[in-house]
Motif scaffolding. Structure first.
Motif, PDB file in Angstrom:
ATOM      1  N   THR A 141      -4.325  12.762  -3.482  1.00 55.02           N
ATOM      2  CA  THR A 141      -4.165  11.458  -2.824  1.00 55.02           C
ATOM      3  C   THR A 141      -3.942  11.642  -1.332  1.00 55.02           C
ATOM      4  O   THR A 141      -4.553  10.956  -0.499  1.00 55.02           O
ATOM      5  CB  THR A 141      -2.982  10.685  -3.433  1.00 55.02           C
ATOM      6  N   LEU A 142      -3.070  12.591  -0.972  1.00 57.92           N
ATOM      7  CA  LEU A 142      -2.789  12.848   0.447  1.00 57.92           C
ATOM      8  C   LEU A 142      -4.025  13.370   1.162  1.00 57.92           C
ATOM      9  O   LEU A 142      -4.272  13.026   2.331  1.00 57.92           O
ATOM     10  CB  LEU A 142      -1.626  13.842   0.570  1.00 57.92           C
ATOM     11  N   TRP A 143      -4.807  14.188   0.474  1.00 58.94           N
ATOM     12  CA  TRP A 143      -6.064  14.690   1.067  1.00 58.94           C
ATOM     13  C   TRP A 143      -6.984  13.531   1.417  1.00 58.94           C
ATOM     14  O   TRP A 143      -7.549  13.479   2.505  1.00 58.94           O
ATOM     15  CB  TRP A 143      -6.736  15.640   0.074  1.00 58.94           C
ATOM     16  N   GLY A 176      -8.291   8.729   7.394  1.00 56.16           N
ATOM     17  CA  GLY A 176      -7.542   8.371   8.598  1.00 56.16           C
ATOM     18  C   GLY A 176      -6.512   7.284   8.400  1.00 56.16           C
ATOM     19  O   GLY A 176      -6.279   6.479   9.313  1.00 56.16           O
ATOM     20  N   GLU A 177      -5.863   7.259   7.245  1.00 52.77           N
ATOM     21  CA  GLU A 177      -4.808   6.286   7.009  1.00 52.77           C
ATOM     22  C   GLU A 177      -3.510   6.723   7.694  1.00 52.77           C
ATOM     23  O   GLU A 177      -3.219   7.926   7.786  1.00 52.77           O
ATOM     24  CB  GLU A 177      -4.566   6.126   5.504  1.00 52.77           C
ATOM     25  N   PRO A 178      -2.679   5.763   8.175  1.00 51.05           N
ATOM     26  CA  PRO A 178      -1.386   6.127   8.778  1.00 51.05           C
ATOM     27  C   PRO A 178      -0.396   6.583   7.709  1.00 51.05           C
ATOM     28  O   PRO A 178      -0.249   5.932   6.672  1.00 51.05           O
ATOM     29  CB  PRO A 178      -0.931   4.822   9.447  1.00 51.05           C
ATOM     30  N   VAL A 221       4.137   6.391   2.706  1.00 53.87           N
ATOM     31  CA  VAL A 221       5.349   7.149   3.037  1.00 53.87           C
ATOM     32  C   VAL A 221       5.466   8.326   2.083  1.00 53.87           C
ATOM     33  O   VAL A 221       5.332   8.168   0.859  1.00 53.87           O
ATOM     34  CB  VAL A 221       6.616   6.270   2.954  1.00 53.87           C
ATOM     35  N   VAL A 222       5.723   9.500   2.635  1.00 52.47           N
ATOM     36  CA  VAL A 222       5.869  10.719   1.846  1.00 52.47           C
ATOM     37  C   VAL A 222       7.230  11.325   2.156  1.00 52.47           C
ATOM     38  O   VAL A 222       7.583  11.505   3.321  1.00 52.47           O
ATOM     39  CB  VAL A 222       4.757  11.742   2.179  1.00 52.47           C
ATOM     40  N   TRP A 232       5.095   6.977  -1.634  1.00 49.76           N
ATOM     41  CA  TRP A 232       4.986   5.529  -1.794  1.00 49.76           C
ATOM     42  C   TRP A 232       3.684   5.079  -1.161  1.00 49.76           C
ATOM     43  O   TRP A 232       3.485   5.200   0.058  1.00 49.76           O
ATOM     44  CB  TRP A 232       6.151   4.809  -1.128  1.00 49.76           C
ATOM     45  N   THR A 233       2.760   4.578  -1.971  1.00 51.65           N
ATOM     46  CA  THR A 233       1.479   4.101  -1.480  1.00 51.65           C
ATOM     47  C   THR A 233       0.863   3.177  -2.514  1.00 51.65           C
ATOM     48  O   THR A 233       1.086   3.339  -3.719  1.00 51.65           O
ATOM     49  CB  THR A 233       0.513   5.277  -1.192  1.00 51.65           C
TER      50      THR A 233
END
Length: 623
Positions: A243-245, A251-253, A329-330, A397-398
């Motif tokens: 997911t983070l990749w 280019g998500e914040p 948020v991670v 959190w996404t």
């Protein structure tokens, strides 16, 4: 974290630094002190005067752990290493045509507790500032210069600067041996395609770094921060890595929060490293504080406003409230035992269950979908990131729904290190290689469909190398997506992505990473095509080709060669060197060869130009 005991400063061996050579690697060395009354102070800067007032302020605030995030460690001395990145003031970059927009700061911070001092202690930081993120160089260098400074004071700075100024110029993508006194740093530098353009000019880049090719040598880094501890930092969130990749790819914040600057800066570095070999155009800040000039702009965004594409690494819990509308948020890392935030008894939030032989997916699934974990997940989602104000948890959190599925075969290969620190370190190296190889392969396969747009053409045997080379294939987003949807993405990605995979490509094309990467790869391809045609011009015997030319082809070739000669003259006047002179002489002979087959009346007309006549001389010499 200490330097070699045998390393010492010997005055008779001191080397006078050369500022010009030094800045190939390092912009400045800074000594920062935290003063109780005046706050963060720049105590020493070498070379002097190389920072503007705004830059001094930026460095000052970024060089110390945030007071709100500090753990109450009462040990006498506490050292840590982290790094930050900040945007340079515009007036500083305008002088460089907009290059060097960012400075990287690598920090060796020491907190010394002493009840005899005010508030029981003091803080100082040794900072290395550079235009390039050579973490593999500056981290070990800090491990030498940090303790050395606290032993011998300011003379350590010039001593180390002297050695650095003797280093050869950096060669991106290469293994370099860099001597420091009786020590030798052997480091791999990140490749050219992962670094910003230098003065708007491409580094020496090759098509080998271009999809769909995978590197054959695994020890050669393919992107920034190749030595970051991906497994160690994200061990509790392994299932979320895909997911983070995707989030970074499009280019998500992203806001990454961790208990300490070393953990948050490493987490950001790991995330950036996952998209190699893609050039990352997202503004990433490994350690971001409320004093950064960009914070006021972010803090002013209202609900519904779009956050700029960036990755922020923070430790201050205030960001959870100030940037409450950031979409992703991670939370990573582990608080110190005596932290002012309650530590979990285990890293259970998202942690994988462990088999003796590895991190097993079967146990992982049982843990992940057990009633307790399901309730915890629901509670985490309901409470949101603000629950970190009372208790630190590792979580993501996404609302983003990932298209790429976690690769269970990769997770099964990861090895549990057990409790031994030495074993843990070696196993972490193995696990990092497994994860980084996988995401490198994933990114490379994702970029592979763009490969035809970088396809170069060389002149065919027996053809003139002076005709206009064909243009690279034109690109249109709609046409690309339509063709890709028709033919598919290939076996590797189709097994790992859901059926809506075209949506990921669509978002990638619209995001901040695509166009800078695509334009740069096109520039590399065009550069490579020019090189191939230039090489062909040096090897081709034009006397054999001119015999087959008609009059129109000969005229066109004559004009093309004359144009290339003018370009070589300009290059030579700019210091083109021996190669340029050799090329000039070859072009001159080719011009004479083509001239010899032109009609006599046209030859006489061309010779009316004295400059051209000097190039042509007597064509009878060629017959």
């Amino acid at each position: 974290m200490s330097r070699s005991p045998s390393f010492s400063v010997k005055p008779e061996l001191s080397i006078k630094p050369d500022p010009e050579s030094l800045k190939r690697w390092i912009h400045a060395f800074c000594i920062m002190r935290f003063d109780l009354e005046q706050g963060q102070l720049l105590e020493e800067c070498y070379p002097p005067g190389c920072l503007s007032q705004e830059e001094e302020i930026e460095v000052s605030f970024n060089s110390f752990p945030d007071s709100v995030s500090q753990h109450h460690n009462r040990s006498s001395i506490h050292d840590c290493i982290f790094f930050f990145r900040f945007r340079r003031p515009k007036k500083n970059t305008e002088e460089r045509d907009g290059t060097d927009k960012y400075l990287y700061g690598y920090v060796f911070n020491r907190q010394r507790h002493d009840e005899r001092l005010k508030r029981g202690g003091e803080q100082k930081s040794v900072v290395i500032l550079s235009h390039t993120p050579y973490s593999s160089v500056f981290r070990p260098l800090l491990q030498i210069i940090g303790p050395l400074y606290f032993d011998v004071g300011n003379k350590a700075i010039q001593h180390i600067a002297g050695y650095v100024s003797m280093w050869p110029a950096p060669v991106p993508g290469k293994l370099m041996e860099l001597p420091i006194g009786n020590a030798m740093l052997k480091v791999n530098l990140p490749p050219a395609h992962s670094l910003p353009l230098e003065n708007g000019v491409l580094y020496e880049e090759s098509s080998s770094s271009m999809a769909p090719l995978l590197p054959t040598n695994q020890s050669v880094p393919q992107g920034l921060f190749h030595d970051a501890d991906l497994f160690g930092i994200y061990r509790g969130l392994l299932l979320q890595l895909w997911t983070l990749w995707e989030l970074l790819l499009i280019g998500e914040p992203i806001l990454i929060i961790a208990p300490t600057p070393p953990q948050c800066s490493e987490a950001v570095a790991c995330l950036v490293s996952m998209v190699a070999p893609l050039f990352c155009s997202v503004d990433f800040r490994p350690y971001f504080t409320i004093h950064d000039p960009g914070f006021a702009r972010l803090n002013s965004l209202r609900e519904g406003d779009t956050f700029p594409p960036m990755v922020l690494g923070v430790t201050n819990l205030f960001f959870l409230k100030a940037l409450r509308n950031i979409p992703h948020v991670v939370s990573v890392g582990t608080p110190a035992p005596n932290s002012n935030r309650v530590a979990l008894t285990s890293r259970s939030a998202g942690k994988l269950s462990v088999k003796a032989e590895g991190l097993g997916v079967q146990q992982l699934s049982l843990r992940r979908f057990s009633p307790t974990n399901l309730l915890n997940a629901v509670k985490l989602r309901r409470d949101g990131p603000l629950c970190l104000m009372t208790e630190h948890k590792e979580a993501v959190w996404t609302t983003y729904s990932a298209i790429t599925k976690p690769d269970t075969s990769i997770l099964n290969r990861l090895i549990d290190a057990g409790m031994s620190p030495r074993v843990e370190e070696s196993m972490s190296v193995v696990n990092n290689e497994i994860l980084r190889r996988h995401f490198l392969e994933l990114t490379t396969n994702f970029l592979a469909p763009f490969g035809p747009y970088f396809q170069v053409n060389a002149p065919s045997d027996g053809s003139s190398p002076y005709v206009t080379p064909p243009s690279l294939p034109s690109f249109g987003a709609d046409e690309f997506l339509s063709n890709l949807s028709s033919r598919g993405v290939g076996k590797f990605l189709s097994k790992r992505m859901k059926s809506n995979w075209p949506d990921l490509y669509r978002r990638f094309l619209q995001g901040p990473n695509f166009m800078p990467w695509f334009q740069r790869r096109r520039a590399v391809a065009e550069q490579e095509q020019r090189r191939l045609w230039r090489l062909a011009r040096m090897k081709t015997d034009m006397r054999q080709i001119t015999s087959q030319m008609n009059e129109l082809e000969a005229v066109d070739s004559f004009n093309a060669i004359e144009k290339h000669i003018n370009e070589e003259v300009s290059r030579e006047s700019g210091g083109g060197g021996v190669d340029s002179e050799e090329t000039f002489q070859k072009l001159k002979k080719d011009l004479q060869a083509v001239f010899s087959v032109l009609p006599r009346d046209m030859q006489q007309l061309l010779l009316l130009n004295p400059q051209r006549a000097s190039l042509l001389q007597d064509p009878s010499d060629l017959q």
